[in-house]
Design a protein around this motif. Structure first.
Motif, PDB file in Angstrom:
ATOM      1  N   CYS A  52       0.830  -1.209   0.000  1.00 48.55           N
ATOM      2  CA  CYS A  52       0.000   0.000   0.000  1.00 48.55           C
ATOM      3  C   CYS A  52       0.865   1.260   0.000  1.00 48.55           C
ATOM      4  CB  CYS A  52      -0.925   0.000   1.216  1.00 48.55           C
ATOM      5  SG  CYS A  52      -2.279  -1.190   1.104  1.00 48.55           S
ATOM      6  N   MET A  53       1.964   1.228   0.758  1.00 45.26           N
ATOM      7  CA  MET A  53       2.893   2.362   0.724  1.00 45.26           C
ATOM      8  C   MET A  53       3.433   2.570  -0.684  1.00 45.26           C
ATOM      9  SD  MET A  53       5.178   1.741   4.161  1.00 45.26           S
ATOM     10  CE  MET A  53       4.434   1.271   5.711  1.00 45.26           C
ATOM     11  N   LEU A  54       3.756   1.482  -1.349  1.00 45.81           N
ATOM     12  CA  LEU A  54       4.260   1.568  -2.719  1.00 45.81           C
ATOM     13  C   LEU A  54       3.193   2.119  -3.655  1.00 45.81           C
ATOM     14  CD1 LEU A  54       6.821   0.840  -4.388  1.00 45.81           C
ATOM     15  CD2 LEU A  54       5.729  -1.353  -4.894  1.00 45.81           C
ATOM     16  N   ALA A  55       1.947   1.701  -3.462  1.00 46.48           N
ATOM     17  CA  ALA A  55       0.854   2.183  -4.314  1.00 46.48           C
ATOM     18  C   ALA A  55       0.640   3.687  -4.125  1.00 46.48           C
ATOM     19  CB  ALA A  55      -0.428   1.417  -3.999  1.00 46.48           C
ATOM     20  N   VAL A  56       0.664   4.158  -2.883  1.00 45.16           N
ATOM     21  CA  VAL A  56       0.498   5.594  -2.624  1.00 45.16           C
ATOM     22  C   VAL A  56       1.644   6.382  -3.252  1.00 45.16           C
ATOM     23  CG1 VAL A  56       0.448   7.351  -0.825  1.00 45.16           C
ATOM     24  CG2 VAL A  56      -0.852   5.243  -0.524  1.00 45.16           C
ATOM     25  N   THR A  57       2.868   5.870  -3.097  1.00 44.09           N
ATOM     26  CA  THR A  57       4.026   6.549  -3.685  1.00 44.09           C
ATOM     27  C   THR A  57       3.900   6.620  -5.200  1.00 44.09           C
ATOM     28  OG1 THR A  57       5.405   5.723  -1.872  1.00 44.09           O
ATOM     29  CG2 THR A  57       6.541   6.546  -3.811  1.00 44.09           C
ATOM     30  N   ASP A  58       3.480   5.515  -5.812  1.00 45.52           N
ATOM     31  CA  ASP A  58       3.310   5.503  -7.274  1.00 45.52           C
ATOM     32  C   ASP A  58       2.249   6.503  -7.722  1.00 45.52           C
ATOM     33  OD1 ASP A  58       5.235   3.596  -7.802  1.00 45.52           O
ATOM     34  OD2 ASP A  58       3.852   1.905  -7.688  1.00 45.52           O
ATOM     35  N   LEU A  59       1.154   6.582  -6.984  1.00 47.41           N
ATOM     36  CA  LEU A  59       0.089   7.506  -7.356  1.00 47.41           C
ATOM     37  C   LEU A  59       0.551   8.959  -7.285  1.00 47.41           C
ATOM     38  CD1 LEU A  59      -2.979   5.862  -5.582  1.00 47.41           C
ATOM     39  CD2 LEU A  59      -2.714   6.217  -8.041  1.00 47.41           C
ATOM     40  N   VAL A  60       1.233   9.311  -6.190  1.00 48.60           N
ATOM     41  CA  VAL A  60       1.682  10.697  -6.032  1.00 48.60           C
ATOM     42  C   VAL A  60       2.788  11.016  -7.032  1.00 48.60           C
ATOM     43  CG1 VAL A  60       2.608  12.386  -4.415  1.00 48.60           C
ATOM     44  CG2 VAL A  60       1.049  10.628  -3.597  1.00 48.60           C
ATOM     45  N   MET A  61       3.684  10.041  -7.255  1.00 42.88           N
ATOM     46  CA  MET A  61       4.778  10.252  -8.205  1.00 42.88           C
ATOM     47  C   MET A  61       4.248  10.547  -9.609  1.00 42.88           C
ATOM     48  SD  MET A  61       8.068  10.037  -9.180  1.00 42.88           S
ATOM     49  CE  MET A  61       9.099   8.959  -8.201  1.00 42.88           C
ATOM     50  N   SER A  62       3.378   9.686 -10.108  1.00 44.61           N
ATOM     51  CA  SER A  62       2.857   9.882 -11.463  1.00 44.61           C
ATOM     52  C   SER A  62       1.989  11.130 -11.561  1.00 44.61           C
ATOM     53  CB  SER A  62       2.065   8.647 -11.905  1.00 44.61           C
ATOM     54  OG  SER A  62       1.026   8.357 -10.989  1.00 44.61           O
ATOM     55  N   SER A  64       2.382  13.830  -9.915  1.00 43.90           N
ATOM     56  CA  SER A  64       3.230  15.022  -9.816  1.00 43.90           C
ATOM     57  C   SER A  64       3.736  15.484 -11.172  1.00 43.90           C
ATOM     58  CB  SER A  64       4.429  14.743  -8.891  1.00 43.90           C
ATOM     59  OG  SER A  64       4.006  14.443  -7.587  1.00 43.90           O
ATOM     60  N   THR A  65       3.788  14.598 -12.149  1.00 42.93           N
ATOM     61  CA  THR A  65       4.392  14.955 -13.432  1.00 42.93           C
ATOM     62  C   THR A  65       3.457  14.792 -14.628  1.00 42.93           C
ATOM     63  OG1 THR A  65       5.280  12.697 -13.624  1.00 42.93           O
ATOM     64  CG2 THR A  65       6.712  14.372 -12.645  1.00 42.93           C
ATOM     65  N   VAL A  66       2.669  13.725 -14.656  1.00 46.00           N
ATOM     66  CA  VAL A  66       1.920  13.393 -15.870  1.00 46.00           C
ATOM     67  C   VAL A  66       0.851  14.421 -16.214  1.00 46.00           C
ATOM     68  CG1 VAL A  66       0.494  11.659 -17.011  1.00 46.00           C
ATOM     69  CG2 VAL A  66       2.423  10.944 -15.609  1.00 46.00           C
ATOM     70  N   PRO A  67       0.023  14.911 -15.277  1.00 41.20           N
ATOM     71  CA  PRO A  67      -0.982  15.917 -15.675  1.00 41.20           C
ATOM     72  C   PRO A  67      -0.362  17.154 -16.315  1.00 41.20           C
ATOM     73  CG  PRO A  67      -1.535  15.004 -13.534  1.00 41.20           C
ATOM     74  CD  PRO A  67      -0.175  14.478 -13.873  1.00 41.20           C
ATOM     75  N   LYS A  68       0.751  17.648 -15.762  1.00 37.31           N
ATOM     76  CA  LYS A  68       1.408  18.803 -16.365  1.00 37.31           C
ATOM     77  C   LYS A  68       1.971  18.446 -17.737  1.00 37.31           C
ATOM     78  CE  LYS A  68       3.008  22.925 -16.743  1.00 37.31           C
ATOM     79  NZ  LYS A  68       2.074  24.038 -17.022  1.00 37.31           N
ATOM     80  N   MET A  69       2.518  17.248 -17.861  1.00 38.43           N
ATOM     81  CA  MET A  69       3.023  16.806 -19.162  1.00 38.43           C
ATOM     82  C   MET A  69       1.908  16.788 -20.192  1.00 38.43           C
ATOM     83  SD  MET A  69       4.184  13.045 -20.419  1.00 38.43           S
ATOM     84  CE  MET A  69       5.036  12.617 -18.939  1.00 38.43           C
ATOM     85  N   LEU A  70       0.755  16.236 -19.839  1.00 44.45           N
ATOM     86  CA  LEU A  70      -0.364  16.163 -20.782  1.00 44.45           C
ATOM     87  C   LEU A  70      -0.900  17.547 -21.114  1.00 44.45           C
ATOM     88  CD1 LEU A  70      -2.266  13.048 -19.378  1.00 44.45           C
ATOM     89  CD2 LEU A  70      -0.715  13.152 -21.329  1.00 44.45           C
ATOM     90  N   SER A  71      -0.874  18.475 -20.163  1.00 41.44           N
ATOM     91  CA  SER A  71      -1.329  19.839 -20.458  1.00 41.44           C
ATOM     92  C   SER A  71      -0.393  20.518 -21.449  1.00 41.44           C
ATOM     93  CB  SER A  71      -1.435  20.662 -19.173  1.00 41.44           C
ATOM     94  OG  SER A  71      -0.151  20.955 -18.649  1.00 41.44           O
ATOM     95  N   ILE A  72       0.902  20.188 -21.381  1.00 45.64           N
ATOM     96  CA  ILE A  72       1.842  20.716 -22.373  1.00 45.64           C
ATOM     97  C   ILE A  72       1.547  20.119 -23.745  1.00 45.64           C
ATOM     98  CG2 ILE A  72       4.278  20.790 -23.050  1.00 45.64           C
ATOM     99  CD1 ILE A  72       4.987  20.733 -20.070  1.00 45.64           C
ATOM    100  N   PHE A  73       1.326  18.813 -23.787  1.00 45.99           N
ATOM    101  CA  PHE A  73       1.094  18.130 -25.053  1.00 45.99           C
ATOM    102  C   PHE A  73      -0.227  18.546 -25.700  1.00 45.99           C
ATOM    103  CE2 PHE A  73       3.835  14.236 -23.713  1.00 45.99           C
ATOM    104  CZ  PHE A  73       4.968  15.007 -23.851  1.00 45.99           C
TER     105      PHE A  73
END
Length: 324
Positions: A52-62, A64-73
């Motif tokens: 569960c700790m790994l899942a939370v980390t993965d969610l916050v990590m992705s 943190s970057t992907v929404p901004k990346m998609l807004s650029i694209f």
């Protein structure tokens, strides 16, 4: 100003399709893991707490970057405030260290479960698991904290353009009008020390695990025991290999086009969050069983899942045949 992926501006829309799909899978998969573990009391064990700790980390990590990346694209929204840039940088780099630390904790769990099975419940109690999780968070959070604090104090007189899709540490440092040598060495030393220490602990754990496995009397026992480690080994590979390749290309690949390491970093931010729920969902019988039960197909497991399970077990058997 974030440029996205320099050199591939014309293909941003096409690149966004697989990245958006992977992000959706990552969010759905990790929320599913969290929901199943929270809902099922029989899964309230150290291994699933770490998962569960790994899942939370993965969610916050992705996130943190992907929404901004998609807004650029999609919308050419390249602007980002300086404070938001430093916040993004802090979260990305601290979460990278946290994810590595969680994999060390999971290796410790596998070591205790295989080498000291009778003492597993007394060694890894809930309070110990909570302390390990707190130590992982504090270690990474405190180590990365000097990055935004120092960077905020520097003058910036050259350019505000960052050739990346997020505020990566060295990409921001390079646009400062200051002597960044000490800061660069601190970042490199800390990264090598943290990741090197984690890899060393994982290697030590699996050395003891393999010694314990090969002392088992029968091949079936070795296959079954080693099979419990396959998921964790896959997770380790999914985290460290893309990160290592992208870091080497950024530092030493002077003849490599800039978009190659940037795409590899994007893959690094999305592949582990996508793979972790799939790896643990397929390999962990408890999670797989609860998921199928929730979907109403517990008594009719799809053939492709059984085939995948057989393939993984066959791979495990072949690995154990190397050490008969």
């Amino acid at each position: 100003i974030l440029l996205g992926i320099p050199g591939l501006e014309a293909a941003h829309i096409w690149i966004s399709i697989p990245f958006c799909a992977m992000y959706a899978i990552a969010v759905l998969g990790n929320f599913t893991i969290l929901f199943i573990v929270k809902r099922e009391p029989s899964l309230h064990e150290p291994m699933f707490y770490f998962l569960c700790m790994l899942a939370v980390t993965d969610l916050v990590m992705s996130t943190s970057t992907v929404p901004k990346m998609l807004s650029i694209f999609w919308f050419n929204s390249r602007e980002i405030s300086f404070s938001a840039c430093l916040t993004q940088m802090y979260f990305v780099h601290s979460l990278t260290g946290m994810e590595s630390g969680i994999l060390v904790a999971m290796a410790l769990d596998r070591y205790v479960a295989i080498c000291h099975p009778l003492r597993h419940s007394t060694i890894l109690t809930n309070s110990v698991v909570a302390k390990i999780g707190l130590a992982v968070v504090l270690r990474s959070g405190l180590f990365v904290l000097p990055f935004p604090v120092l960077i905020r104090q520097w003058p910036y007189c050259r350019t505000n353009i960052i050739p990346h899709f997020y505020c990566r540490h060295m990409a921001v440092v390079r646009v400062a009008c200051a002597d960044i040598l000490v800061h660069s060495y601190y970042g490199l030393f800390g990264l090598l020390a943290m990741i090197g220490m984690d890899v060393s602990f994982i290697a030590m754990s699996y050395t003891q695990i393999l010694r314990a496995i090969f002392r088992l009397p029968t091949k079936d026992a070795r296959v079954k025991t080693f099979g419990t480690c396959i998921s964790h080994l896959c997770a380790i590979s999914a985290l460290y290999i893309p990160d290592l390749l992208s870091s080497l290309m950024l530092r030493f690949g002077h003849n490599v086009p800039l978009y190659v390491p940037i795409i590899s970093i994007g893959v690094y931010h999305l592949v582990p969050p996508v793979l972790h729920p799939i790896i643990y969902g397929v390999r962990t019988k408890q999670i797989r069983g609860k998921l199928l039960e929730m979907l109403g197909v517990a008594k009719a497991i799809p053939g492709h899942l059984l085939h995948l399970q057989a393939c993984v077990d066959g791979l495990t058997l072949n690995l154990c045949n190397v050490f008969p």
